[in-house]
Scaffold this active site. Sequence first.
Site, PDB file in Angstrom:
ATOM      1  CB  THR A 153      40.324  40.302  42.674  1.00  9.44           C
ATOM      2  OG1 THR A 153      40.172  41.713  42.838  1.00  9.44           O
ATOM      3  CG2 THR A 153      41.470  39.791  43.506  1.00  9.44           C
ATOM      4  CG  ASP A 154      38.362  44.434  39.324  1.00  6.44           C
ATOM      5  OD1 ASP A 154      38.165  44.235  40.530  1.00  6.44           O
ATOM      6  OD2 ASP A 154      38.715  45.535  38.860  1.00  6.44           O
ATOM      7  CB  THR A 176      45.271  44.501  43.609  1.00  4.40           C
ATOM      8  OG1 THR A 176      44.302  45.343  42.977  1.00  4.40           O
ATOM      9  CG2 THR A 176      45.614  45.081  44.961  1.00  4.40           C
ATOM     10  CB  SER A 180      41.858  41.517  36.187  1.00  7.58           C
ATOM     11  OG  SER A 180      40.886  41.995  37.061  1.00  7.58           O
TER      12      SER A 180
END
Length: 321
Positions: free
Chosen positions: A84-85, A12, A53
């Site tokens: 971030t995942d 993101t 990710s």
Amino acid sequence: MKKILVLHTGGTISMQADSYGNVNPSADNPMNHVGFELDDIDLTVVDFFNIPSPHVTPYHMLALYHKIRDTAGQYDGVVITHGTDTLEETAYFLDTMAVPQIPIVLTGAMRSSNELGSDGVYNYLSALRVASYDKAADKGVLVVMNDEIHAAKYVTKTHTTNVATFNTPTHGPLGIIMKHEILFFKTAEPRVRFDLDQISGTVPIIKAYAGMGVGDGIISLLDPDKIDGVVIEALGAGNLPPEAASEVERLMQQSVPVLLVSRCFNGIAEPVYAYDGGGVKLAETGVMFVKELNSQKARLKLLIALSAGLSGQDLKDYIEG
Ligand code: ASP
């Protein structure tokens, strides 16, 4: 002047929202156009990957490790921007590799570059500050988000959208980023490190639930010839329904290593209960209890250990250490 290597990998932080609010990857990484001046940092920026990710695999993690290993001695610190995942998994993977002892910092964003309240540039700048801070060098791989510094081993994403998503359950963060200073209030644990050239293996994660194994035979659906191990997110302190425990035992009899963590958000699984399916019985049958890691990191720990050639008691000692 600190020399910092930046490896952008996507996520993101490098995406943009369209007029419908859908967030999409962008060919031209917005982090390469940020407007801050850094007088005392000499940046080398590489667009290493540009992927969300959920597309990241252990092969990408290994490629990042090799890049950092192969540039050892050339930089004072490394910043990796990442979706971030799965950021916590890449951070943990790198933290388990023989990386040079310089600050290695992962960061990301919860709001893409053109969204209101976008946190990408702020987190990127914070990560650069930490990566160029001498006291960050002996803390292991770090995750910097939302003014906090977390240890790769313990940090986890806890919220789908909130910018304060990264938390360290049970232990708390290693430090905080202030307006003018960076404050560490904890030290990092020593760790075993590996210098892997390849990684392979199939290790699924299975979550335990009330009635697991009663009529569904869920663990028996796993083909021992097609997997190299299993991680189970067990109940409470580390227990399973008795039917599931019997299935686990059968799996281990076919030489499949079984690792156990708790599905609880806080705390550490350990053998406490001696009833059927309880942790004491599971440990006696050979289930390995993993301390302080969530299931996704325990899975990487097993993949790394197997790829490093560990087996038998050495594997058990490493996994339970
Ligand atoms: N789905 C995005 C990713 O991990 C989320 C993010 O980057 O925050 O790539």
